[in-house]
Design a protein around this motif. Structure first.
Motif, PDB file in Angstrom:
ATOM      1  N   ARG A   1       0.838  -1.203   0.000  1.00  0.00           N
ATOM      2  CA  ARG A   1       0.000   0.000   0.000  1.00  0.00           C
ATOM      3  C   ARG A   1       0.871   1.251   0.000  1.00  0.00           C
ATOM      4  NH1 ARG A   1      -5.215   1.403   2.115  1.00  0.00           N
ATOM      5  NH2 ARG A   1      -5.300   3.609   2.596  1.00  0.00           N
ATOM      6  N   GLY A   2       1.914   1.233   0.835  1.00  0.00           N
ATOM      7  CA  GLY A   2       2.814   2.379   0.906  1.00  0.00           C
ATOM      8  C   GLY A   2       3.510   2.633  -0.415  1.00  0.00           C
TER       9      GLY A   2
ATOM     10  N   THR B   1       1.893  15.036   8.592  1.00  0.00           N
ATOM     11  CA  THR B   1       1.458  14.196   7.474  1.00  0.00           C
ATOM     12  C   THR B   1       0.625  13.016   7.961  1.00  0.00           C
ATOM     13  OG1 THR B   1       3.461  14.803   6.268  1.00  0.00           O
ATOM     14  CG2 THR B   1       2.215  12.918   5.439  1.00  0.00           C
ATOM     15  N   ILE B   2       1.084  12.346   9.004  1.00  0.00           N
ATOM     16  CA  ILE B   2       0.326  11.218   9.558  1.00  0.00           C
ATOM     17  C   ILE B   2      -1.014  11.686  10.110  1.00  0.00           C
ATOM     18  CG2 ILE B   2       0.257   9.579  11.465  1.00  0.00           C
ATOM     19  CD1 ILE B   2       1.964   8.478   9.386  1.00  0.00           C
ATOM     20  N   ALA B   3      -1.005  12.792  10.860  1.00  0.00           N
ATOM     21  CA  ALA B   3      -2.250  13.293  11.449  1.00  0.00           C
ATOM     22  C   ALA B   3      -3.254  13.673  10.368  1.00  0.00           C
ATOM     23  CB  ALA B   3      -1.945  14.500  12.346  1.00  0.00           C
ATOM     24  N   ALA B   4      -2.792  14.364   9.316  1.00  0.00           N
ATOM     25  CA  ALA B   4      -3.695  14.780   8.250  1.00  0.00           C
ATOM     26  C   ALA B   4      -4.269  13.572   7.511  1.00  0.00           C
ATOM     27  CB  ALA B   4      -2.948  15.697   7.272  1.00  0.00           C
ATOM     28  N   ALA B   5      -3.407  12.571   7.254  1.00  0.00           N
ATOM     29  CA  ALA B   5      -3.881  11.381   6.543  1.00  0.00           C
ATOM     30  C   ALA B   5      -4.948  10.649   7.348  1.00  0.00           C
ATOM     31  CB  ALA B   5      -2.710  10.448   6.245  1.00  0.00           C
TER      32      ALA B   5
ATOM     33  N   GLY C   1      -6.182  -5.179   9.685  1.00  0.00           N
ATOM     34  CA  GLY C   1      -6.202  -4.154   8.660  1.00  0.00           C
ATOM     35  C   GLY C   1      -5.650  -2.828   9.143  1.00  0.00           C
ATOM     36  N   MET C   2      -5.934  -2.442  10.399  1.00  0.00           N
ATOM     37  CA  MET C   2      -5.413  -1.191  10.933  1.00  0.00           C
ATOM     38  C   MET C   2      -3.893  -1.239  11.038  1.00  0.00           C
ATOM     39  SD  MET C   2      -7.560   1.227  11.371  1.00  0.00           S
ATOM     40  CE  MET C   2      -6.523   2.245  12.406  1.00  0.00           C
TER      41      MET C   2
ATOM     42  N   LEU D   1      -1.305   1.263   9.042  1.00  0.00           N
ATOM     43  CA  LEU D   1      -0.240   2.051   9.660  1.00  0.00           C
ATOM     44  C   LEU D   1       1.117   1.742   9.035  1.00  0.00           C
ATOM     45  CD1 LEU D   1      -1.296   1.992  13.419  1.00  0.00           C
ATOM     46  CD2 LEU D   1      -1.365   3.924  11.842  1.00  0.00           C
ATOM     47  N   VAL D   2       1.357   0.480   8.710  1.00  0.00           N
ATOM     48  CA  VAL D   2       2.604   0.128   8.026  1.00  0.00           C
ATOM     49  C   VAL D   2       2.693   0.886   6.699  1.00  0.00           C
ATOM     50  CG1 VAL D   2       3.864  -1.732   6.865  1.00  0.00           C
ATOM     51  CG2 VAL D   2       2.850  -2.128   9.117  1.00  0.00           C
TER      52      VAL D   2
END
Length: 284
Positions: free
Chosen positions: A15-16, A79-83, A102-103, A107-108
């Motif tokens: 996904r990343g 960036t993490i907070a906005a996503a 899935g969570m 996060l990965v």
């Protein structure tokens, strides 16, 4: 690691990679990376003739590593907070919740994405700076080893905190609640001016948070050892940098999974639909 968890890791990495490929092929996203980097380099270039107080060293060359450290913190926190906030509203997190682990895989994927974007941003700024600014130390194993551990530890220290912030916001318009304190910390963390010129009480407050230590760590990697004399305590304080960033990393890695699990339990189809309705009303 059991098979389900391993599958979640593989799915998260995939996904990343997809998100990175997408963002690197999107002109708007590339503009958000290149324009601030070029603006920063131009500013540092015109600051090259100014000097750090008490020295003959270029203030522009001194500020660039600090700004790189600021970028690491900004990427990990914002960036993490906005996503999380945006993808909580559009139902992405609800779909991730429906998949076993899935969570965790989500996060990965975000870790891979933010790490890739951060490394790109560093390269965009650091490579031209090597030719435009004098005094940067870019040779020797010490420079690259210090860069490596500061970047990795900085991301580990900031990304879980960003995830905590993101899980607490249900509306992307509330990102200002995060941005304002972060901008205040940037202004008082010695990023653009040596912290030793600030009031003593402000120096101690700045040293509680990761932004100051990321700036210090990047300066220790890219500046000559003589510049340590203008730092608080007259040294690069590597042990203290590891200690403070490590403490934030430990706090985030303990608290973030708890907060994220609670957030995931509250996610439902009705909650997502209500947020979509509010979002549509805001755009009218």
């Amino acid at each position: 690691m059991n098979t389900t968890l391993l599958s979640a890791v593989k799915a998260g990495v995939a996904r990343g990679r997809i998100e990175l490929k997408h963002t690197f092929m999107t002109p708007q996203d590339l503009w958000t990376y290149f324009f601030p980097a070029f603006a920063l380099l131009i500013t540092m270039f015109f600051m090259r003739d100014a000097t750090v107080p008490g020295t003959s060293f270029s203030l522009g060359s001194r500020t660039l590593p600090s700004a790189l450290g600021m970028g690491i913190a900004f990427g990990g926190l914002v960036t993490i907070a906005a996503a999380l906030t945006i993808e909580r509203e559009d139902g992405t997190l609800l779909r991730a919740k429906a998949v076993p682990n899935g969570m965790f895989g989500y996060l990965v994927g975000k870790i891979v994405t933010v790490t890739g974007i951060t490394l790109l941003s560093l390269a965009i700024q650091l490579i031209p700076a090597a030719f435009l600014l004098d005094g940067l130390s870019l040779s020797g194993w010490h420079t690259w080893f210090t860069l490596l551990w500061v970047v990795l530890l900085g991301l580990v220290a900031t990304m879980p905190i960003g995830a905590i912030f993101g899980s607490m916001l249900s509306n992307p318009q509330n990102m200002g609640l995060i941005m304002l304190p972060i901008m205040g910390l940037i202004a008082t963390s010695g990023i653009f001016y040596p912290i030793t010129n600030f009031p003593t009480w402000l120096q101690w407050i700045a040293q509680v948070f990761p932004i100051y230590w990321l700036g210090l760590g990047m300066r220790s990697a890219l500046l000559p050892d003589s510049m340590a004399a203008v730092e608080f305590g007259g040294s690069w304080r590597h042990l203290e940098t590891v200690g403070v960033l490590g403490a934030w990393a430990a706090f985030g890695l303990i608290v973030a999974p708890i907060v994220l699990r609670r957030m995931a339990r509250r996610e439902s189809g009705s909650a997502v639909e209500a947020r979509r309705t509010r979002a549509m009303q805001r755009t009218r």
